[in-house]
Design an enzyme around this catalytic site. Structure first.
Site, mmCIF file in Angstrom:
data_model
loop_
_atom_site.group_PDB
_atom_site.id
_atom_site.type_symbol
_atom_site.label_atom_id
_atom_site.label_comp_id
_atom_site.label_asym_id
_atom_site.label_seq_id
_atom_site.Cartn_x
_atom_site.Cartn_y
_atom_site.Cartn_z
ATOM 1 N N SER A 1 -7.512 9.264 -9.329
ATOM 2 C CA SER A 1 -7.733 9.537 -7.816
ATOM 3 C C SER A 1 -8.802 8.633 -7.252
ATOM 4 C CB SER A 1 -7.721 11.174 -7.559
ATOM 5 O OG SER A 1 -6.570 11.891 -7.904
ATOM 6 N N HIS B 1 -8.768 14.109 -0.992
ATOM 7 C CA HIS B 1 -8.944 15.157 -1.874
ATOM 8 C C HIS B 1 -10.073 14.932 -2.707
ATOM 9 C CE1 HIS B 1 -6.067 12.879 -4.842
ATOM 10 N NE2 HIS B 1 -6.965 13.573 -5.787
ATOM 11 N N ASP C 1 -3.920 10.027 2.385
ATOM 12 C CA ASP C 1 -5.102 10.689 1.292
ATOM 13 C C ASP C 1 -6.231 9.616 1.076
ATOM 14 O OD1 ASP C 1 -6.300 12.099 -0.394
ATOM 15 O OD2 ASP C 1 -4.751 12.499 -1.844
#
Length: 718
Positions: free
Chosen positions: A652, A83, A219
């Site tokens: 992230s 992402h 991810d």
């Protein structure tokens, strides 16, 4: 000065002895002082090494876009989240070659794809305290003058720092203006896509599972940083060569289990744990619910339009994903803050601090400044709805944002470079050019007009006190006038053409200001209002920079009296947190184990998005060939794991390390119960969610093979 020195000593005392293993986003320079706690938690390295940004492991941790990544090979291979790199994936996708849906594997260097032109990777090489210089420059000033003094000395320090080619520098403040640091980063401009799993792996579960545990997402994405043949940062060119980082992380051969020590390094975006009780109340009672409502309206516009136009859907895929993620995060934050009764808890804590302060010798100095902070916070609320709409109008558009940016650049070019607005100096023009070049792949006129219609219709309903004459004159005060204006402007503008945008970037300021292009002309009409709003904001921010240190001085001293640690709120600078692989008791009779397995992928799979696991993955799971990757105790194939590491947005892509400093996980999310941790840390609920790198390695070995990349990372395929 004597008071500030005394409180500085108190701060040092607070930072050292009582750090908890689960709470804290620590500056690297603070880590030696909490070395005893680090070692007690299980860290086997030297805490002093963690303070040196030129040494491993922190020299391998980089800022990727607005988040984090890490070097995992000597040839510039970078591991981050799917992402985080989604904009890069989207930029290289179209209806004929949909890398979002199908994924991407480069089998040799020549197949790697260039990122969008405004994508950057930054390696932090210096972090130096410059508080004395900044505070001396601002001494005796107030309001806008204080803001400008801090801004001017910051630009001077940045300009000196950036004399070294390839460096991108910035001045950041800690403890809300109490301390200032000069951050020095090597900026790499040629970044390429190397490996990305399909959407149904990288984003398995999408918004249904977002901020939810248990998770089963792979991810992750691999990028590569390049430099010119001379080894210096350069724009994309075919003859560029891989960047050789000062260090890279070693991927662990073994995985984690419950109770294991883990540590994370990254660039957390922003937290608000040291904000005032009034700001907590505003966040819960107005800002979060209002922002969610507006963003949901924008989400629905993109989704509705994209259903019938696949090309438009691809162009807005990255923006839509960002909106959905933001909405769910804000919803979770609101729910969590209400569940924790954060407004009442923060009010009680602040009242106790102020009551304690009364008996302290510094009370007569600090209390009046604290009262002024609260008055300034209250004054900002008078225009808060207008300000939210103006921010979204620029951040959620492509052509409108480009026109406003070009007019502002033309305005700033009339000033000496040192006096230009940050973001519009000569140093920023390459990045602006990159922003203008990527518009073509992220813009659809129908969607942009509908987004602006939604935002400006809300603006038209604001009370007169929040209205701006220039906006009223430009868009009218009725829906009909607004619709007519947007149709006219977007039907006539030439800014949809990349060559036109780049030509205006280089044009002389007078030509831009007097341009007959419909959208540039509109932006010129709006600019006085935007400058006026900015001036009001900077005046308020200048006083808050001057006054908030008094609040922090009182809070730090009060926390020291309580025996509690104090670390700065996150501000996109490099931080470290540490803790353990930890289960979660979410609520009465609901508990979660800390590791998920491929069994959960099959259990969730429906064959319909977002639980549409790809056939190659399902076939590999059915085959059960997990040799070299399965959990040694259970024989199951791990997917994701849970820890009590202190994280927030920006973390992230942060690498998760074991006690030896080896890479065992990749941070990508928080649990729903702890989304509110950006404001309030609750050790009962705060968990971070990570991809188990055994799952990544297995996918790259058995499902979507890339043996050459595994070998490059030092973990050859089995």
């Amino acid at each position: 000065m004597r008071l500030r020195k005394k409180l500085g000593l108190a701060l040092a005392m607070v930072l050292a002895p009582v750090a908890q293993a689960d709470e804290g986003m620590w500056m690297p320079s603070q880590l030696p002082s909490i070395g005893k706690s680090l070692r007690a938690a299980g860290f086997q390295g030297n805490p002093s090494d963690l303070a040196d940004l030129t040494k491993a492991p922190l020299s391998a941790v980089v800022k990727v876009g607005g988040a984090t990544g890490s070097f995992v090979s000597d040839d510039g291979l970078v591991l981050t989240n799917h992402h985080v790199a989604f904009g890069v994936i989207q930029y290289n996708s179209n209806a004929q070659r949909d890398l979002i849906q199908n994924g991407f594997v480069s089998h040799e260097r020549g197949e790697e794809l260039p990122a969008n032109p405004d994508f950057r990777l930054r390696v932090t090489t210096g972090f130096d305290k410059v508080s004395d210089k900044v505070l001396a420059a601002a001494k005796g000033k107030t309001g806008r003058a204080y803001f400008d003094a801090v801004d001017a000395i910051s630009k001077t320090l940045v300009a000196e720092c950036e004399r070294e080619p390839g460096m991108r520098c910035s001045v950041v403040n800690m403890f809300y203006g109490r301390d200032f640091y000069l951050v020095k980063q090597l900026e790499l401009r040629d970044v390429r896509l190397v490996y990305a799993p399909p959407r149904a792996i990288g984003n398995y579960g999408d918004e249904v599972d977002n901020f939810v545990w248990p998770r089963h997402a792979g991810d992750f994405t691999l990028l590569r940083a390049y430099v010119g043949p001379d080894g210096k940062p350069a724009d994309y060119a075919k003859d560029n060569v891989p960047y050789h980082p000062p260090a890279h992380l070693q991927v662990a051969q073994e995985g984690v289990r419950e109770g294991d020590f883990v540590m994370l390094a990254g660039y957390p975006g922003i937290t608000y744990r040291h904000r005032t009780a009034a700001e907590f109340a505003d966040q819960v009672q107005w800002r979060l619910p209002t922002t969610v409502q507006v963003m949901q309206q924008l989400q629905h516009i993109i989704e509705d339009t994209g259903r019938d136009d696949r090309q438009a859907a691809i162009r807005y895929a990255s923006q839509l994903q960002s909106l959905k993620n933001g909405i769910k995060r804000f919803e979770g934050e609101l729910e969590g803050l209400k569940r924790s009764d954060a407004v009442a808890v923060r009010r009680k804590d602040e009242d106790a601090m102020l009551a304690w302060l009364v008996a302290q010798p510094q009370a007569t100095t600090l209390r009046p400044q604290i009262d002024e902070v609260n008055q300034l916070v209250a004054s900002a609320n008078a225009t808060r709805e207008r300000d939210v709409l103006l921010t979204l109008m620029q951040s959620q558009t492509q052509l409108m944002r480009s026109a406003i940016m070009l007019q502002r650049l033309a305005h700033e070019r009339g000033n000496p470079d040192a006096h230009r607005e940050a973001g519009y100096q000569v140093r920023d023009e390459d990045l602006m050019a990159g922003t203008l070049r990527q518009v073509q792949r992220r813009y659809d006129p129908l969607i942009e007009k509908r987004l602006l219609t939604a935002l400006l219709t809300r603006y038209q309903k604001l009370p007169d006190a929040q209205r701006l004459p220039e906006f009223d004159a430009a868009f009218g005060r009725t829906p009909e006038a607004l619709s007519q204006k947007l149709d006219q402007v977007y039907g006539a503008t030439q800014l949809g053409d990349e060559a036109q945008r780049l030509a205006w970037l280089k044009a002389d300021p007078a030509s831009v200001a007097k341009s007959s292009d419909a959208l540039l002309s509109l932006a010129a009409q709006l600019q006085p209002a935007l400058l006026r709003v900015e001036n009001e904001r900077k005046s308020r921010e200048g006083d808050l920079l001057r006054l908030r240190p008094a609040y922090m001085d009182a809070l730090i001293a009060y926390r020291e009296k309580q025996g509690r640690a104090v670390y700065p709120d996150a501000n996109s600078t490099l931080r470290v947190s540490y803790g353990k692989v930890t289960p979660l008791k979410a609520r009465d009779a609901v508990s979660y184990e800390p590791l998920t397995t491929t069994t959960g992928i099959v259990e969730k799979n429906t064959g319909v998005a977002p639980f549409d696991a790809p056939k190659p993955l399902l076939d590999a799971i059915a085959k059960g060939d997990y040799e070299g990757y399965a959990d040694a105790k259970t024989g199951a194939m791990p997917v994701d794991f849970l820890s009590n590491l202190d994280t927030t947005g920006g973390n992230s892509g942060s690498p998760v390390l074991n006690a030896k400093g080896e890479l065992v996980g990749l941070n990508f999310d928080s649990n729903w119960e702890a989304v509110s941790a950006s404001w309030m840390f609750d050790p009962r609920y705060k968990r971070a969610i990570h991809v188990d790198l055994r799952y990544m390695r297995w996918l790259m070995d058995k499902v979507y093979p890339a043996p050459q990349l595994l070998k490059e990372m030092g973990v050859p395929a089995h």
